[in-house]
Design a protein around this motif. Structure first.
Motif, PDB file in Angstrom:
ATOM      1  N   THR A   1       0.626  -1.547   0.701  1.00  0.00           N
ATOM      2  CA  THR A   1      -0.029  -0.454  -0.480  1.00  0.00           C
ATOM      3  C   THR A   1       1.435   1.098   0.067  1.00  0.00           C
ATOM      4  O   THR A   1       2.209   1.118   0.509  1.00  0.00           O
ATOM      5  N   PHE A   2       0.013   2.339  -0.448  1.00  0.00           N
ATOM      6  CA  PHE A   2       1.375   3.668  -0.178  1.00  0.00           C
ATOM      7  C   PHE A   2       0.303   4.562  -0.548  1.00  0.00           C
ATOM      8  O   PHE A   2      -1.349   4.485  -0.772  1.00  0.00           O
ATOM      9  N   LYS A   3       0.726   6.227  -0.054  1.00  0.00           N
ATOM     10  CA  LYS A   3       0.146   6.985   0.078  1.00  0.00           C
ATOM     11  C   LYS A   3       0.959   7.569  -0.540  1.00  0.00           C
ATOM     12  O   LYS A   3       2.142   7.963  -1.037  1.00  0.00           O
ATOM     13  N   VAL A   4       0.697   8.964  -1.573  1.00  0.00           N
ATOM     14  CA  VAL A   4       0.231   9.642  -1.952  1.00  0.00           C
ATOM     15  C   VAL A   4       1.237  11.706  -1.573  1.00  0.00           C
ATOM     16  O   VAL A   4      -0.245  11.500  -0.838  1.00  0.00           O
ATOM     17  N   VAL A   5       2.420  11.626  -1.231  1.00  0.00           N
ATOM     18  CA  VAL A   5       2.699  13.209  -0.261  1.00  0.00           C
ATOM     19  C   VAL A   5       3.146  14.082  -1.374  1.00  0.00           C
ATOM     20  O   VAL A   5       3.881  13.926  -2.025  1.00  0.00           O
ATOM     21  N   GLU A   6       2.759  14.947  -1.213  1.00  0.00           N
ATOM     22  CA  GLU A   6       3.953  17.011  -1.738  1.00  0.00           C
ATOM     23  C   GLU A   6       4.928  16.690  -1.135  1.00  0.00           C
ATOM     24  O   GLU A   6       4.806  16.740   0.011  1.00  0.00           O
ATOM     25  N   ASN A   7       6.075  17.121  -1.548  1.00  0.00           N
ATOM     26  CA  ASN A   7       7.450  17.104  -2.236  1.00  0.00           C
ATOM     27  C   ASN A   7       7.564  19.011  -1.088  1.00  0.00           C
ATOM     28  O   ASN A   7       7.498  19.848  -1.969  1.00  0.00           O
ATOM     29  N   GLN A   8       7.437  19.106  -0.063  1.00  0.00           N
ATOM     30  CA  GLN A   8       7.956  19.993   0.955  1.00  0.00           C
ATOM     31  C   GLN A   8       8.952  20.651   0.308  1.00  0.00           C
ATOM     32  O   GLN A   8       8.919  21.160   0.861  1.00  0.00           O
ATOM     33  N   GLY A   9       9.562  19.429  -0.389  1.00  0.00           N
ATOM     34  CA  GLY A   9      11.505  20.580  -1.290  1.00  0.00           C
ATOM     35  C   GLY A   9      11.762  20.843  -2.225  1.00  0.00           C
ATOM     36  O   GLY A   9      12.957  20.877  -2.607  1.00  0.00           O
ATOM     37  N   CYS A  10       9.883  20.661  -3.107  1.00  0.00           N
ATOM     38  CA  CYS A  10      11.098  20.183  -4.325  1.00  0.00           C
ATOM     39  C   CYS A  10      11.037  21.806  -5.028  1.00  0.00           C
ATOM     40  O   CYS A  10      11.491  23.014  -4.244  1.00  0.00           O
ATOM     41  N   GLY A  11      11.852  21.616  -6.021  1.00  0.00           N
ATOM     42  CA  GLY A  11      12.662  22.058  -6.523  1.00  0.00           C
ATOM     43  C   GLY A  11      13.782  22.591  -6.219  1.00  0.00           C
ATOM     44  O   GLY A  11      15.498  23.383  -6.805  1.00  0.00           O
ATOM     45  N   ASP A  12      15.160  21.929  -5.475  1.00  0.00           N
ATOM     46  CA  ASP A  12      15.751  21.983  -4.629  1.00  0.00           C
ATOM     47  C   ASP A  12      16.567  20.491  -4.181  1.00  0.00           C
ATOM     48  O   ASP A  12      16.314  20.052  -3.146  1.00  0.00           O
TER      49      ASP A  12
END
Length: 126
Positions: free
Chosen positions: A33-44
């Motif tokens: 099973t998995f959950k999708v999360v927003e990447n809080q470090g996106c861009g670097d």
């Protein structure tokens, strides 16, 4: 738990991005099973590596990854796998892990497997 980069929240295939990936699937290697999360470090890349290592994650997989990101994750104790530039689905990654076929990156093979790529950021403007 393994972190798999995704291009969109509803994606089911590994993203070519890592540091610039907008989402991760956090896959439970025992249940599938998995959950999708927003990447809080996106861009670097380094911020993304810190984001992943701060979660309850013990491994990650990449399409493209630079050496500094790999070194950071390894120093934090995470196993890092390469998809060998193949667009695997989350299910295919899960199956590879189950049968111990995922390609583990080590100091000895890292120069052949790591490549930062040339992908542009797809993160949402904040």
């Amino acid at each position: 738990m393994i972190a798999i980069p995704l291009d969109k929240k509803e994606s089911t295939t590994i993203s070519e991005l890592y540091g610039n990936t907008p989402y991760f699937a956090f896959l439970d290697e025992e249940t599938g099973t998995f959950k999708v999360v927003e990447n809080q470090g996106c861009g670097d890349g380094m911020n993304t590596a810190a984001f992943v290592s701060d979660k309850n994650i013990d491994s990650t997989i990449f399409y493209y990854m630079g050496e500094k990101v790999y070194d950071y994750l390894e120093d934090k104790g995470l196993k890092v796998y390469s998809c060998l530039k193949t667009h695997y689905s989350i299910d295919e990654i899960y199956m590879q892990l189950l049968v111990n076929k995922a390609k583990l990156v080590t100091k000895e093979n890292s120069s052949a497997l790591l490549d930062s790529g040339n992908s542009a950021c797809t993160c949402k403007a904040k």
